[in-house]
Motif scaffolding. Structure first.
Motif, PDB file in Angstrom:
ATOM      1  N   VAL A   4       0.837  -1.194   0.000  1.00 51.62           N
ATOM      2  CA  VAL A   4       0.000   0.000   0.000  1.00 51.62           C
ATOM      3  C   VAL A   4       0.876   1.250   0.000  1.00 51.62           C
ATOM      4  O   VAL A   4       0.574   2.232  -0.670  1.00 51.62           O
ATOM      5  CB  VAL A   4      -0.961   0.000   1.207  1.00 51.62           C
ATOM      6  CG1 VAL A   4      -1.720   1.309   1.294  1.00 51.62           C
ATOM      7  CG2 VAL A   4      -1.929  -1.169   1.122  1.00 51.62           C
ATOM      8  N   ALA A   5       1.980   1.209   0.713  1.00 47.12           N
ATOM      9  CA  ALA A   5       2.896   2.357   0.760  1.00 47.12           C
ATOM     10  C   ALA A   5       3.437   2.692  -0.631  1.00 47.12           C
ATOM     11  O   ALA A   5       3.596   3.871  -0.970  1.00 47.12           O
ATOM     12  CB  ALA A   5       4.038   2.083   1.724  1.00 47.12           C
ATOM     13  N   ASP A   6       3.716   1.687  -1.443  1.00 43.49           N
ATOM     14  CA  ASP A   6       4.189   1.921  -2.808  1.00 43.49           C
ATOM     15  C   ASP A   6       3.129   2.639  -3.638  1.00 43.49           C
ATOM     16  O   ASP A   6       3.420   3.584  -4.375  1.00 43.49           O
ATOM     17  CB  ASP A   6       4.561   0.605  -3.497  1.00 43.49           C
ATOM     18  CG  ASP A   6       5.708  -0.120  -2.846  1.00 43.49           C
ATOM     19  OD1 ASP A   6       6.622   0.546  -2.316  1.00 43.49           O
ATOM     20  OD2 ASP A   6       5.685  -1.375  -2.846  1.00 43.49           O
ATOM     21  N   VAL A   7       1.887   2.157  -3.526  1.00 46.30           N
ATOM     22  CA  VAL A   7       0.788   2.779  -4.270  1.00 46.30           C
ATOM     23  C   VAL A   7       0.546   4.191  -3.746  1.00 46.30           C
ATOM     24  O   VAL A   7       0.332   5.125  -4.517  1.00 46.30           O
ATOM     25  CB  VAL A   7      -0.488   1.919  -4.192  1.00 46.30           C
ATOM     26  CG1 VAL A   7      -1.664   2.616  -4.867  1.00 46.30           C
ATOM     27  CG2 VAL A   7      -0.245   0.549  -4.821  1.00 46.30           C
ATOM     28  N   ARG A   8       0.585   4.360  -2.449  1.00 42.55           N
ATOM     29  CA  ARG A   8       0.402   5.681  -1.838  1.00 42.55           C
ATOM     30  C   ARG A   8       1.432   6.674  -2.378  1.00 42.55           C
ATOM     31  O   ARG A   8       1.101   7.815  -2.708  1.00 42.55           O
ATOM     32  CB  ARG A   8       0.517   5.570  -0.328  1.00 42.55           C
ATOM     33  CG  ARG A   8       0.338   6.878   0.412  1.00 42.55           C
ATOM     34  CD  ARG A   8       0.433   6.683   1.921  1.00 42.55           C
ATOM     35  NE  ARG A   8      -0.718   5.946   2.413  1.00 42.55           N
ATOM     36  CZ  ARG A   8      -0.651   4.782   3.071  1.00 42.55           C
ATOM     37  NH1 ARG A   8       0.524   4.227   3.342  1.00 42.55           N
ATOM     38  NH2 ARG A   8      -1.741   4.187   3.486  1.00 42.55           N
ATOM     39  N   ALA A   9       2.677   6.258  -2.461  1.00 42.44           N
ATOM     40  CA  ALA A   9       3.736   7.138  -2.959  1.00 42.44           C
ATOM     41  C   ALA A   9       3.439   7.592  -4.388  1.00 42.44           C
ATOM     42  O   ALA A   9       3.655   8.757  -4.733  1.00 42.44           O
ATOM     43  CB  ALA A   9       5.087   6.439  -2.882  1.00 42.44           C
ATOM     44  N   LEU A  10       2.945   6.700  -5.214  1.00 34.99           N
ATOM     45  CA  LEU A  10       2.585   7.054  -6.585  1.00 34.99           C
ATOM     46  C   LEU A  10       1.333   7.931  -6.600  1.00 34.99           C
ATOM     47  O   LEU A  10       1.306   8.969  -7.267  1.00 34.99           O
ATOM     48  CB  LEU A  10       2.355   5.795  -7.424  1.00 34.99           C
ATOM     49  CG  LEU A  10       1.794   6.019  -8.826  1.00 34.99           C
ATOM     50  CD1 LEU A  10       2.735   6.886  -9.663  1.00 34.99           C
ATOM     51  CD2 LEU A  10       1.531   4.683  -9.500  1.00 34.99           C
ATOM     52  N   ARG A  27      -8.551   3.452   0.164  1.00 36.69           N
ATOM     53  CA  ARG A  27      -9.020   3.702  -1.200  1.00 36.69           C
ATOM     54  C   ARG A  27      -8.443   5.019  -1.686  1.00 36.69           C
ATOM     55  O   ARG A  27      -8.259   5.950  -0.911  1.00 36.69           O
ATOM     56  CB  ARG A  27     -10.543   3.771  -1.246  1.00 36.69           C
ATOM     57  CG  ARG A  27     -11.184   2.473  -0.821  1.00 36.69           C
ATOM     58  CD  ARG A  27     -12.667   2.560  -0.838  1.00 36.69           C
ATOM     59  NE  ARG A  27     -13.213   1.337  -0.243  1.00 36.69           N
ATOM     60  CZ  ARG A  27     -14.440   0.936  -0.396  1.00 36.69           C
ATOM     61  NH1 ARG A  27     -15.283   1.635  -1.115  1.00 36.69           N
ATOM     62  NH2 ARG A  27     -14.844  -0.184   0.164  1.00 36.69           N
ATOM     63  N   PHE A  28      -8.195   5.062  -2.974  1.00 40.38           N
ATOM     64  CA  PHE A  28      -7.728   6.284  -3.607  1.00 40.38           C
ATOM     65  C   PHE A  28      -8.787   6.700  -4.606  1.00 40.38           C
ATOM     66  O   PHE A  28      -9.328   5.866  -5.338  1.00 40.38           O
ATOM     67  CB  PHE A  28      -6.383   6.055  -4.307  1.00 40.38           C
ATOM     68  CG  PHE A  28      -5.288   5.753  -3.328  1.00 40.38           C
ATOM     69  CD1 PHE A  28      -4.587   6.779  -2.721  1.00 40.38           C
ATOM     70  CD2 PHE A  28      -4.985   4.450  -2.980  1.00 40.38           C
ATOM     71  CE1 PHE A  28      -3.593   6.512  -1.787  1.00 40.38           C
ATOM     72  CE2 PHE A  28      -4.000   4.164  -2.047  1.00 40.38           C
ATOM     73  CZ  PHE A  28      -3.301   5.199  -1.452  1.00 40.38           C
ATOM     74  N   ARG A  29      -9.072   8.000  -4.598  1.00 33.24           N
ATOM     75  CA  ARG A  29     -10.113   8.464  -5.497  1.00 33.24           C
ATOM     76  C   ARG A  29      -9.814   9.854  -6.020  1.00 33.24           C
ATOM     77  O   ARG A  29      -8.964  10.568  -5.487  1.00 33.24           O
ATOM     78  CB  ARG A  29     -11.474   8.395  -4.828  1.00 33.24           C
ATOM     79  CG  ARG A  29     -11.646   9.262  -3.630  1.00 33.24           C
ATOM     80  CD  ARG A  29     -12.984   8.998  -2.954  1.00 33.24           C
ATOM     81  NE  ARG A  29     -13.292  10.073  -2.040  1.00 33.24           N
ATOM     82  CZ  ARG A  29     -14.238  10.041  -1.158  1.00 33.24           C
ATOM     83  NH1 ARG A  29     -14.995   8.977  -1.039  1.00 33.24           N
ATOM     84  NH2 ARG A  29     -14.471  11.065  -0.376  1.00 33.24           N
TER      85      ARG A  29
END
Length: 113
Positions: A4-10, A27-29
């Motif tokens: 999740v941290a990798d996705v958060r950084a992006l 969730r990202f929106r």
């Protein structure tokens, strides 16, 4: 393996993207539209993906990708196992999911196409 941290950084670099914790799920929106969501245990990730192309994606890598639960199959959505996803592939999938939910001009500004 992607976290999740990798996705958060992006996601933090993508214009108009915001992170939310909804029913114990990250969730990202963009606005009200979710483009990436994680399972509660953070082992799987769902993401926006064209319905008409998801059978091909799943068929090409059935050990990585799978359909969402039946109640969510009406949406432009596909899921994957994070422990089988590499960083490069994650970057492509998340960026394309984001592209699906932002205005075209914003996607062109960010991605150039």
């Amino acid at each position: 393996m992607v976290t999740v941290a990798d996705v958060r950084a992006l996601a933090r670099t993508l214009p108009r993207s915001s992170e939310h914790l909804i029913r114990d799920q990250v969730r990202f929106r963009v606005g009200a539209i979710v483009y990436v969501a994680f399972s509660r245990d953070e082992t799987t990730m769902g993401f926006a993906y064209p319905k008409e192309q998801r059978d091909g994606l799943i068929g090409a890598e059935p050990d990585l990708f799978f359909l969402p639960r039946a109640s969510e199959q009406r949406f432009n959505w596909v899921c994957c196992h994070l422990n089988r996803l590499d960083h490069e592939h994650m970057t492509e999938l998340v960026t394309e999911a984001w592209r699906m939910v932002v205005p075209r001009f914003l996607a062109r500004q960010r991605l150039g196409s």
